[in-house]
Design a protein around this motif. Structure first.
Motif, PDB file in Angstrom:
ATOM      1  N   GLU A  24       0.829  -1.202   0.000  1.00  0.00           N
ATOM      2  CA  GLU A  24       0.000   0.000   0.000  1.00  0.00           C
ATOM      3  C   GLU A  24       0.866   1.257   0.000  1.00  0.00           C
ATOM      4  O   GLU A  24       0.582   2.224  -0.710  1.00  0.00           O
ATOM      5  N   GLN A  25       1.941   1.236   0.781  1.00  0.00           N
ATOM      6  CA  GLN A  25       2.852   2.381   0.828  1.00  0.00           C
ATOM      7  C   GLN A  25       3.472   2.626  -0.552  1.00  0.00           C
ATOM      8  O   GLN A  25       3.577   3.765  -1.006  1.00  0.00           O
ATOM      9  N   PHE A  26       3.849   1.561  -1.225  1.00  0.00           N
ATOM     10  CA  PHE A  26       4.415   1.660  -2.568  1.00  0.00           C
ATOM     11  C   PHE A  26       3.414   2.316  -3.519  1.00  0.00           C
ATOM     12  O   PHE A  26       3.752   3.232  -4.271  1.00  0.00           O
ATOM     13  N   ASN A  27       2.168   1.848  -3.468  1.00  0.00           N
ATOM     14  CA  ASN A  27       1.132   2.401  -4.341  1.00  0.00           C
ATOM     15  C   ASN A  27       0.855   3.867  -4.019  1.00  0.00           C
ATOM     16  O   ASN A  27       0.635   4.675  -4.927  1.00  0.00           O
ATOM     17  N   ARG A  47       2.809   4.504   7.180  1.00  0.00           N
ATOM     18  CA  ARG A  47       4.181   4.443   7.696  1.00  0.00           C
ATOM     19  C   ARG A  47       4.179   4.085   9.185  1.00  0.00           C
ATOM     20  O   ARG A  47       4.966   3.255   9.646  1.00  0.00           O
ATOM     21  N   LYS A  48       3.277   4.683   9.934  1.00  0.00           N
ATOM     22  CA  LYS A  48       3.202   4.401  11.369  1.00  0.00           C
ATOM     23  C   LYS A  48       2.659   3.001  11.633  1.00  0.00           C
ATOM     24  O   LYS A  48       3.078   2.334  12.585  1.00  0.00           O
ATOM     25  N   ASP A  49       1.735   2.544  10.787  1.00  0.00           N
ATOM     26  CA  ASP A  49       1.231   1.178  10.927  1.00  0.00           C
ATOM     27  C   ASP A  49       2.347   0.164  10.685  1.00  0.00           C
ATOM     28  O   ASP A  49       2.441  -0.848  11.383  1.00  0.00           O
ATOM     29  N   ILE A  50       3.196   0.441   9.704  1.00  0.00           N
ATOM     30  CA  ILE A  50       4.335  -0.444   9.435  1.00  0.00           C
ATOM     31  C   ILE A  50       5.245  -0.497  10.660  1.00  0.00           C
ATOM     32  O   ILE A  50       5.686  -1.573  11.076  1.00  0.00           O
ATOM     33  N   ALA A  51       5.499   0.648  11.252  1.00  0.00           N
ATOM     34  CA  ALA A  51       6.346   0.695  12.446  1.00  0.00           C
ATOM     35  C   ALA A  51       5.710  -0.086  13.590  1.00  0.00           C
ATOM     36  O   ALA A  51       6.399  -0.807  14.318  1.00  0.00           O
TER      37      ALA A  51
END
Length: 66
Positions: A24-27, A47-51
């Motif tokens: 999703e971040q890539f898109n 980004r925060k969810d990934i962290a």
């Protein structure tokens, strides 16, 4: 996504969620570059969810080793 929700995931679910978020971040990055991004705050949320997912995965790995 709340941290309390993520803590209930298994290790495999965490990996799947991380892969989904990175995709999703890539898109979102591509949408931003092409000017199609409507909700720019979503980039920071992802980004925060990934962290969050990475942190909880690391905590679970540390619990297993200890």
């Amino acid at each position: 996504m709340k941290a309390s929700d993520v803590r209930g995931f298994t290790a495999d679910q965490l990996k799947d969620e991380l892969a989904k978020l990175k995709k999703e971040q890539f898109n979102l990055r591509f949408q931003k570059a092409t000017g199609q991004l409507e909700k720019s705050s979503r980039i920071n949320e992802v980004r925060k969810d990934i962290a969050r997912v990475k942190t909880i995965a690391r905590q679970k790995a540390a619990e297993v080793k200890a």
